[in-house]
Design an enzyme around this catalytic site. Structure first.
Site, short mmCIF file in Angstrom:
data_model
loop_
_atom_site.label_atom_id
_atom_site.label_comp_id
_atom_site.label_asym_id
_atom_site.label_seq_id
_atom_site.Cartn_x
_atom_site.Cartn_y
_atom_site.Cartn_z
N ASP A 295 6.28 0.99 8.37
CA ASP A 295 5.04 0.25 8.10
C ASP A 295 5.37 -1.24 8.18
OD1 ASP A 295 2.45 -0.53 7.14
OD2 ASP A 295 2.26 1.41 6.18
N HIS A 329 5.06 -1.80 11.60
CA HIS A 329 3.74 -2.22 12.05
C HIS A 329 3.64 -3.74 12.15
CE1 HIS A 329 1.78 1.79 10.54
NE2 HIS A 329 2.64 1.95 11.51
#
Length: 519
Positions: A295, A329
């Site tokens: 993430d 991300h």
């Protein structure tokens, strides 16, 4: 070369060897302590271990050919006693439950002393920190976290006070006060703690346990690897954190924190395993940390709606330097849970590789008038194979109402107590190669535009075989490839020596930009 002392304990030291490199130095260096060679290093932020307490050292840095690059003197801290967890009964065989023995060592440790976890594999649930101690997770030591959630304490989100006028917040999940399991290493209201060493803290998470149905609360929400709730003066050096159940390192309403030469490593497909998320924290230094995960590598936050409005404590004075972000991300993210805002944040001398986005700012209507993002600087950064290097998104579709018309409408709404604000952002001396989707995508609110974005000395080039994807997560944003700079609803956009190479789309798309300057 500039040599600077970053952190020291009674048994270790961390230094900055700044020869102009980002995460790695331009060349390798030989380190000498009191004229004896101790190690070879190739990272700017470097740690040295196995030192003696209360001892003076001369650190000399030499090139491989023997050329002197510089030196510094330092003295390690004093140490009263060491408590070895094995002497208290810990087995370290990876099977026996060693939680109680490690906790006993922590609770028995006097101030300015060391709890030593030596080589071995230690099965644990949660261990709790105590003020004034040093916790050394030595080389070859690995803390293996239990995965049976029934073994973990549950922290309520809010506990109402007896007089019903105040509340006590223990648990948190994505910016809201919600029940959570106690984390692998937990600090509640502690201060003056140092966690250091070359050992590993392994959350042992997988799709067979914590990562199965990750958004569903089963008993409570997933634990962090290191959770610091209302703590002060905490320093973490050298330790590797891996396979986290959720966010890896989560400082919460805490101040004067340092994370130096740490490694955070989670699988690329692991859900919500952010690397380091300071939430409503002040004076945070993140130096020489390696991130590879599933993430955002770093996500700076300050509560969602309730916590942001009630406590109004922003994250501020955040310094991120000499870090390496591999995969994830966003390399460095602001938001989206930023109800109390983020101020005075600098990211510099870092390297981003194979992340979806480089510098990722995300908010939305509903975050509130206290959600002010201002004085945020990114400079001296190298990127490679980052899909979109620069993004600012005021329509991030998080939360249950994230796709609603209120959040996603591009029509101008009245400015009220629910309207967030994006202030001044500076992107300077940034080099991004092999990008894919867009050079930059800035999307502000029509009723409260982004105050100013300045890009200075930025060079962006696209990969030959660029992939197609969406530059930001918002409704109505189409997938693209090799797009230039898109800016919507920005009061002032300044491009000073910005070069884009290899794109096949429009170099510049402006809509609702009040003042545009290009040199």
């Amino acid at each position: 070369m500039d040599i600077r002392l970053i952190m020291k304990t009674s048994r270790s030291v961390t230094v900055e060897l700044d020869d102009g490199g980002t995460y790695e130095t331009f060349e390798k260096y030989r380190l000498f302590l009191n004229h004896e060679e101790c190690m070879l290093t190739g990272t700017v932020i470097t740690s040295i271990y196995d030192l003696k307490p209360g001892t003076e050292y001369l650190l000399e840095v030499r090139s491989i050919d023997g050329t002197n690059a510089g030196s510094i003197n330092f003295k390690t801290e004093e140490e009263f006693v060491t408590i070895n967890v094995k002497e208290l009964g810990a087995v370290g065989d990876g099977v026996s439950d060693d939680t109680g023995f490690i906790q006993a060592a922590i609770m028995a440790c006097p101030p300015k002393s060391r709890v030593l976890i030596p080589k071995g594999k230690y099965k644990i649930t949660s261990i709790f920190l105590k003020s004034g101690i040093n916790l050394e997770i030595a080389k070859g030591a690995e803390l293996l976290a239990e995965t049976d959630r029934n073994r973990f304490a549950k922290f309520p989100g809010l506990i109402e006070s007896y007089d019903e006028t105040e509340e006590y917040n223990l648990g948190t999940w994505e910016g809201n006060p919600l029940p959570m399991f106690a984390s692998i290493i937990t600090g509640i209201g502690v201060s003056d703690v140092k966690i250091y060493g070359e050992g590993i803290v392994n959350g042992c998470a997988s799709t067979d346990n914590w990562w199965n149905n990750p958004k569903v609360m089963v008993g409570a929400f997933r634990p962090r690897m290191l959770f610091l709730n209302h703590c002060d003066r905490i320093q973490v050096q050298g330790v590797t954190f891996c396979n986290s159940p959720a966010w890896t390192i989560h400082p919460y309403f805490s101040n004067e924190l340092m994370f130096a030469n740490v490694k955070v490593q989670n699988p690329q497909n692991s859900p919500n395993t952010d690397g380091l998320d300071p939430e409503s924290c002040r004076d945070v230094k993140i130096l020489g940390v390696l991130f590879s995960l599933g993430d955002d590598c770093i996500a700076v936050k300050s509560g969602k709606i309730y916590m942001g409005k009630k406590y109004r404590i922003p994250s501020e004075n955040i310094h991120i330097c000499h870090c390496l972000m591999e995969k994830g991300h966003g390399a460095v993210t602001v938001g989206s849970e930023i109800g109390a805002g983020v101020r005075n944040m600098t990211v510099e001398k870092c390297r981003f590789s194979h992340t979806d986005r480089g510098l990722r700012i995300k908010t939305r209507r509903g975050r509130g008038k206290d959600s002010v993002l201002d004085n945020i600087t990114f400079k001296n950064i190298d990127m490679d194979h980052v899909m979109t290097p620069f993004t600012a998104n005021a329509f991030y579709f998080c939360d249950p109402d994230g796709h609603s018309e209120y959040v996603q409408s591009r029509e101008e709404y009245p400015v009220d107590d629910n309207t967030p604000e994006m202030g001044h952002f500076l992107f300077e001396d940034i080099h991004a190669d092999n990008c894919h989707v867009a050079a930059a995508y800035f999307d502000g609110l029509p009723e409260r535009k982004i105050e100013e974005i300045k890009m200075k000395n930025c060079s962006i080039s696209f990969a030959d075989e660029a992939v197609t994807n969406v530059p930001i997560m918002a409704n109505g944003v189409d997938a693209c490839s090799k797009k230039g700079i898109h800016a919507t609803n920005v009061k002032r956009l300044i491009l000073d020596n910005v070069i884009i190479r290899g794109n096949v789309g429009d170099d510049l798309e402006l809509d609702g930009v009040d003042k545009f300057e290009q040199d």
